[in-house]
Design an enzyme around this catalytic site. Structure first.
Site, mmCIF file in Angstrom:
data_model
loop_
_atom_site.group_PDB
_atom_site.id
_atom_site.type_symbol
_atom_site.label_atom_id
_atom_site.label_comp_id
_atom_site.label_asym_id
_atom_site.label_seq_id
_atom_site.Cartn_x
_atom_site.Cartn_y
_atom_site.Cartn_z
ATOM 1 N N MET A 6 0.829 -1.195 0.000
ATOM 2 C CA MET A 6 0.000 0.000 0.000
ATOM 3 C C MET A 6 0.873 1.258 0.000
ATOM 4 S SD MET A 6 -3.183 1.014 2.539
ATOM 5 C CE MET A 6 -3.987 -0.570 2.314
ATOM 6 N N TRP A 24 2.532 1.647 -3.448
ATOM 7 C CA TRP A 24 1.540 2.000 -4.457
ATOM 8 C C TRP A 24 1.444 3.519 -4.604
ATOM 9 C CZ3 TRP A 24 -3.290 4.430 -3.149
ATOM 10 C CH2 TRP A 24 -4.077 4.699 -4.258
ATOM 11 N N HIS A 25 1.602 4.247 -3.513
ATOM 12 C CA HIS A 25 1.589 5.709 -3.595
ATOM 13 C C HIS A 25 2.816 6.230 -4.322
ATOM 14 C CE1 HIS A 25 -1.273 5.218 -0.168
ATOM 15 N NE2 HIS A 25 -1.848 6.256 -0.740
ATOM 16 N N GLY A 26 3.921 5.505 -4.251
ATOM 17 C CA GLY A 26 5.159 5.921 -4.902
ATOM 18 C C GLY A 26 6.333 5.188 -4.291
#
Length: 387
Positions: free
Chosen positions: A320, A323-325
């Site tokens: 998670m 996934w943002h970066g």
């Protein structure tokens, strides 16, 4: 044009949704027309960028072929290797989107909403593997699900079986009237959150912090103020967008699940993740955590069920986070929440045995206070200000 980014976008969709509303209030289906306006809105959103448009079309075609091919294969066989290859292929474009910028190639691929379409595609493959999706799916309906314009850029993430049921249901005039009023209410909430509260927080506090422009703040106080203001800004901005998506979806007859449920009143960190960005946290819970735990339990490589569960939490929140970066603050943010979840689980088990933390209104209030501050510090990490 950015979805829900300015008044022009709302004027356009308001005009385009008039026939949908009239058909709904007459108790008639607007399915075909809604598919049509989705194409129009997608063209408006992505039409300014040739690269984005081409990427969207190619990516969607790729996912459609992959999903339909795997469904046809699953009717005959059920090889684990083929299943793994299908999942990897579905995720691969998203991996490229995350990795290519590090190589300085971010202009070659990617478009707004690639993550959320990927989540839907992977979900389709996983549920086909599990036998939950058996019926033949129309290519047009599948594309409509993947590219449903109210949620295409930033969610919420819907599930095919729930979406398909709404898509096939023609509500009565009275039922649609309730959907319409509910949708309008969500849109007004979105305006309050995103264009008033988030705007005021950002423009009148956040841009001045943490570099204590206010003379009466020390550097430390400036960072503390930034932590809380950023947390509220993040909530109101994203919850406002999600309210817009849910509202427009309901006007179109689709009851897209809500994404936020008073997260800052959570009594513990597990409760928080049942209230914050719910469609994403539930997606990772169902398709990452639960599958990892079941797989490890089946293989019996680790016999301690708590160790397996904690490894699952680390995997879930690590994914998670990245996934943002791929920046460090996103990775640390994910691992931080894994530590919070594991720590709380240990505390719960300890308290179940020793009963030192009673359940009453006082402990409930203390739990909210502790959770709120722990969550805000997590958002401070997420903001990148700590690094």
């Amino acid at each position: 044009m950015t979805p829900y980014g300015n008044i022009a976008f709302f004027i356009i969709i308001s005009i385009l949704l008039i026939p949908t509303i009239l058909l709904g209030l007459s108790g008639k289906t607007a399915k075909r027309y809604n598919i049509f306006i989705s194409i129009v809105i997608l063209a408006i959103i992505f039409g300014h960028s040739v690269n984005g448009t081409v990427s969207l079309v190619l990516f969607t075609l790729f996912q459609l072929v992959l999903i339909i091919s795997y469904q046809k294969y699953r009717l005959q066989k059920n090889s684990t290797m083929v299943f793994v290859i299908a999942v990897v292929l579905a995720i691969f474009p998203l991996v490229l989107v995350k990795v290519l910028p590090i190589l300085g190639l971010h202009h070659l691929f990617g478009f707004l909403g690639v993550s959320y379409i990927t989540f839907k595609s992977v979900q389709m493959i996983l549920e086909t593997r599990d036998g939950l999706i058996k019926d033949k799916i129309s290519v047009i309906e599948l594309a409509y699900f993947l590219l449903f314009f109210p949620t295409v850029s930033s969610g919420p993430i819907d599930r095919w079986r729930r979406f398909y049921k709404d898509m096939q249901t023609v509500p009565s005039a009275n039922d649609y009237q309730k959907l319409l009023f509910s949708g309008i209410n969500y849109i007004f909430v979105g305006f309050l959150y995103k264009f008033i509260l988030a705007y005021l927080i950002y423009n009148y506090t956040l841009i001045y912090l943490p570099n204590h422009t206010y003379n009466y703040l020390t550097p430390f106080q400036g960072h503390i103020a930034y932590m809380y203001m950023y947390s509220f800004y993040l909530f109101f901005d994203f919850a406002g967008y999600s309210a817009f998506a849910v509202g427009v979806s309901r006007i179109m007859g689709i009851q897209t699940p809500i994404n936020f449920n008073r997260p800052f009143t959570s009594r513990n960190i597990k409760d928080f993740w049942n209230r914050w960005h719910m469609s994403l946290s539930f997606w990772f819970r169902d398709y990452v955590y639960m599958r990892f735990v079941l797989w490890m339990t089946k293989k019996k490589w680790i016999k301690n069920k708590y160790t397996v569960s904690y490894l699952g939490f680390f995997l879930l929140f690590f994914l998670m986070g990245i996934w943002h970066g791929l920046e460090w603050h996103y990775v640390v943010y994910g691992l931080y929440h894994a530590m919070l979840i594991i720590s709380f689980d240990k505390f719960e088990r300890w308290n179940k045995k020793h009963k030192r933390w009673p359940k009453n209104k006082w402990t409930h209030a203390i739990g909210i206070f502790i959770t709120f501050n722990a969550v805000c510090f997590g958002f401070y990490i997420f903001s990148g200000q700590l690094f």
